[in-house]
Motif scaffolding. Structure first.
Motif, PDB file in Angstrom:
ATOM      1  N   PHE A  41       0.830  -1.208   0.000  1.00  0.00           N
ATOM      2  CA  PHE A  41       0.000   0.000   0.000  1.00  0.00           C
ATOM      3  C   PHE A  41       0.862   1.254   0.000  1.00  0.00           C
ATOM      4  N   ILE A  42       1.921   1.266   0.821  1.00  0.00           N
ATOM      5  CA  ILE A  42       2.781   2.452   0.891  1.00  0.00           C
ATOM      6  C   ILE A  42       3.476   2.685  -0.454  1.00  0.00           C
ATOM      7  N   GLN A  43       3.828   1.595  -1.148  1.00  0.00           N
ATOM      8  CA  GLN A  43       4.426   1.748  -2.476  1.00  0.00           C
ATOM      9  C   GLN A  43       3.435   2.367  -3.448  1.00  0.00           C
ATOM     10  N   ILE A  44       2.184   1.944  -3.343  1.00  0.00           N
ATOM     11  CA  ILE A  44       1.148   2.523  -4.201  1.00  0.00           C
ATOM     12  C   ILE A  44       0.987   4.010  -3.909  1.00  0.00           C
ATOM     13  N   VAL A  45       1.028   4.361  -2.614  1.00  0.00           N
ATOM     14  CA  VAL A  45       0.939   5.770  -2.232  1.00  0.00           C
ATOM     15  C   VAL A  45       2.112   6.553  -2.802  1.00  0.00           C
ATOM     16  N   GLY A  46       3.335   5.992  -2.657  1.00  0.00           N
ATOM     17  CA  GLY A  46       4.520   6.657  -3.198  1.00  0.00           C
ATOM     18  C   GLY A  46       4.420   6.835  -4.698  1.00  0.00           C
ATOM     19  N   GLY A  47       3.942   5.796  -5.388  1.00  0.00           N
ATOM     20  CA  GLY A  47       3.773   5.875  -6.831  1.00  0.00           C
ATOM     21  C   GLY A  47       2.740   6.916  -7.216  1.00  0.00           C
ATOM     22  N   ALA A  48       1.647   6.979  -6.448  1.00  0.00           N
ATOM     23  CA  ALA A  48       0.597   7.967  -6.729  1.00  0.00           C
ATOM     24  C   ALA A  48       1.124   9.391  -6.539  1.00  0.00           C
ATOM     25  N   ILE A  49       1.971   9.580  -5.516  1.00  0.00           N
ATOM     26  CA  ILE A  49       2.564  10.906  -5.283  1.00  0.00           C
ATOM     27  C   ILE A  49       3.453  11.299  -6.457  1.00  0.00           C
ATOM     28  N   ILE A  50       4.242  10.343  -6.960  1.00  0.00           N
ATOM     29  CA  ILE A  50       5.085  10.618  -8.132  1.00  0.00           C
ATOM     30  C   ILE A  50       4.218  11.042  -9.311  1.00  0.00           C
ATOM     31  N   LEU A  51       3.159  10.288  -9.560  1.00  0.00           N
ATOM     32  CA  LEU A  51       2.297  10.577 -10.705  1.00  0.00           C
ATOM     33  C   LEU A  51       1.600  11.923 -10.552  1.00  0.00           C
ATOM     34  N   PHE A  52       1.235  12.261  -9.321  1.00  0.00           N
ATOM     35  CA  PHE A  52       0.615  13.563  -9.084  1.00  0.00           C
ATOM     36  C   PHE A  52       1.621  14.677  -9.349  1.00  0.00           C
ATOM     37  N   GLY A  53       2.856  14.458  -8.909  1.00  0.00           N
ATOM     38  CA  GLY A  53       3.893  15.446  -9.179  1.00  0.00           C
ATOM     39  C   GLY A  53       4.126  15.624 -10.664  1.00  0.00           C
ATOM     40  N   VAL A  54       4.129  14.518 -11.399  1.00  0.00           N
ATOM     41  CA  VAL A  54       4.309  14.584 -12.854  1.00  0.00           C
ATOM     42  C   VAL A  54       3.125  15.299 -13.498  1.00  0.00           C
ATOM     43  N   TYR A  55       1.926  15.036 -12.977  1.00  0.00           N
ATOM     44  CA  TYR A  55       0.729  15.699 -13.504  1.00  0.00           C
ATOM     45  C   TYR A  55       0.842  17.216 -13.360  1.00  0.00           C
ATOM     46  N   LEU A  56       1.253  17.668 -12.173  1.00  0.00           N
ATOM     47  CA  LEU A  56       1.428  19.100 -11.961  1.00  0.00           C
ATOM     48  C   LEU A  56       2.483  19.674 -12.906  1.00  0.00           C
ATOM     49  N   ALA A  57       3.577  18.941 -13.030  1.00  0.00           N
ATOM     50  CA  ALA A  57       4.665  19.404 -13.892  1.00  0.00           C
ATOM     51  C   ALA A  57       4.235  19.460 -15.348  1.00  0.00           C
ATOM     52  N   ASN A  58       3.301  18.611 -15.721  1.00  0.00           N
ATOM     53  CA  ASN A  58       2.863  18.525 -17.107  1.00  0.00           C
ATOM     54  C   ASN A  58       1.870  19.620 -17.467  1.00  0.00           C
ATOM     55  N   LYS A  59       1.461  20.428 -16.464  1.00  0.00           N
ATOM     56  CA  LYS A  59       0.484  21.490 -16.696  1.00  0.00           C
ATOM     57  C   LYS A  59       1.152  22.798 -17.040  1.00  0.00           C
ATOM     58  N   LYS A  60       2.295  22.720 -17.652  1.00  0.00           N
ATOM     59  CA  LYS A  60       3.069  23.928 -17.949  1.00  0.00           C
ATOM     60  C   LYS A  60       2.311  24.895 -18.831  1.00  0.00           C
ATOM     61  N   ARG A  61       1.868  24.399 -19.956  1.00  0.00           N
ATOM     62  CA  ARG A  61       1.129  25.206 -20.924  1.00  0.00           C
ATOM     63  C   ARG A  61       0.450  24.260 -21.860  1.00  0.00           C
ATOM     64  N   GLY A  62      -0.345  24.726 -22.752  1.00  0.00           N
ATOM     65  CA  GLY A  62      -1.001  23.866 -23.707  1.00  0.00           C
ATOM     66  C   GLY A  62      -0.017  23.064 -24.513  1.00  0.00           C
ATOM     67  N   ASN A  63      -0.201  21.729 -24.572  1.00  0.00           N
ATOM     68  CA  ASN A  63       0.716  20.860 -25.291  1.00  0.00           C
ATOM     69  C   ASN A  63       0.257  20.646 -26.699  1.00  0.00           C
TER      70      ASN A  63
END
Length: 293
Positions: A271-293
């Motif tokens: 479960f903790i690994q899933i949480v860690g993975g979800a945090i990574i993906l959320f961070g990537v999601y935020l980073a991917n919101k730079k501008r219109g792709n």
């Protein structure tokens, strides 16, 4: 099909192909050493690409040869070995999650080396992504005490190389044909890979008697044709028709595919690994919101 639909289709195809690559590496390591697997992957891919793409080499501009060579080493050659070594100690599903750091490294490298601007949201995304990575590695070490999670560093290093490669293609190879780039990448790396394969003892009679060697070679052949050769052509095209961040975001979409394969193969995901993975993906999601792709 318009450009927007095309880039999403390519992203989906790449996610399915690359998401399956991690389990193929795992199966290939049953009968091969990490060095043999990495070298064989490069050789197989080079032979395939030369057979279908040698004519495209004529379209390459001579001024771009140095970038083609650099892209070949940092985007293919070294990562092929790094992933093989990492999966000797770390489960394939976890490796795929760690590989999702690529978009974050793409942003950092784009900002620091290629002078591509970043927003405050992207910086938060980077920080959150690395927090998730720390959690994932720590949780994995507790869940699988027999695995050496220091090998996760190989994947982090590979993700940095991928980040450099994405920015390099976007900046210097934007106008080259994707097949020509992929084929050209292998001109400088096939010979050293073949020499490594020779010195690894792959052609020794004792090696060919190892249990599972032929099935492992088969897995690497599939990995080479689909996971490296065809995928590189698709990816080069995706970088050219979208942004570097959008193209590198394939790494977190394909994570879902890789985790499914890992679970089906009996890997333990806590479960903790899933949480860690979800945090990574959320961070990537935020980073991917730079501008219109």
């Amino acid at each position: 099909m318009n450009l927007s639909q095309n880039k999403w289709l390519i992203l989906t195809i790449l996610s399915l192909i690359w998401g399956s690559s991690f389990i193929l590496i795992k199966k290939g390591l049953v009968g091969l050493s990490p060095v043999q697997l990495g070298a064989l992957r490069v050789v197989f891919t080079g032979v395939f690409l030369f057979s279908v793409g040698y004519k495209s080499l004529k379209t390459l501009h001579k001024s771009n040869y140095k970038w083609i060579v650099l892209s070949g080493f940092i985007g293919t050659f070294f990562p092929a070995f790094l992933f093989a070594f990492a999966e000797t100690e770390v489960d394939s599903a976890v490796v795929s999650i760690l590989n999702s750091l690529t978009p974050l490294n793409t942003i950092l490298i784009g900002l620091s080396v290629f002078k591509i601007g970043a927003t405050r949201r992207q910086f938060f995304g980077v920080i959150i992504g690395f927090v998730g990575t720390a959690i994932l590695i720590a949780a994995g070490a507790d869940l699988n005490p027999n695995q050496n999670y220091l090998y996760a560093g190989f994947i982090i290093l590979a993700s940095v190389m991928y980040g450099i490669n994405v920015n390099l293609i976007k900046r210097y190879l934007q106008n080259e044909k994707p097949l020509a780039i992929a084929t050209g990448n292998f001109i400088p790396i096939v010979i050293p890979a073949f020499l490594i394969l020779i010195f690894s003892g792959f052609f020794d009679s004792s090696t060919l008697q190892v249990d599972g060697i032929y099935s492992s070679i088969g897995y690497v052949l599939i990995l080479s044709i689909f996971g490296t050769a065809l995928a590189k052509v698709f990816f080069n095209n995706l970088v050219q028709i979208s942004s570097p961040v959008f193209a590198s975001s394939v790494t977190y979409v394909m994570t879902i595919v890789a985790i499914i394969w890992g679970v089906l193969d009996g890997e333990r995901i806590g479960f903790i690994q899933i949480v860690g993975g979800a945090i990574i993906l959320f961070g990537v999601y935020l980073a991917n919101k730079k501008r219109g792709n």
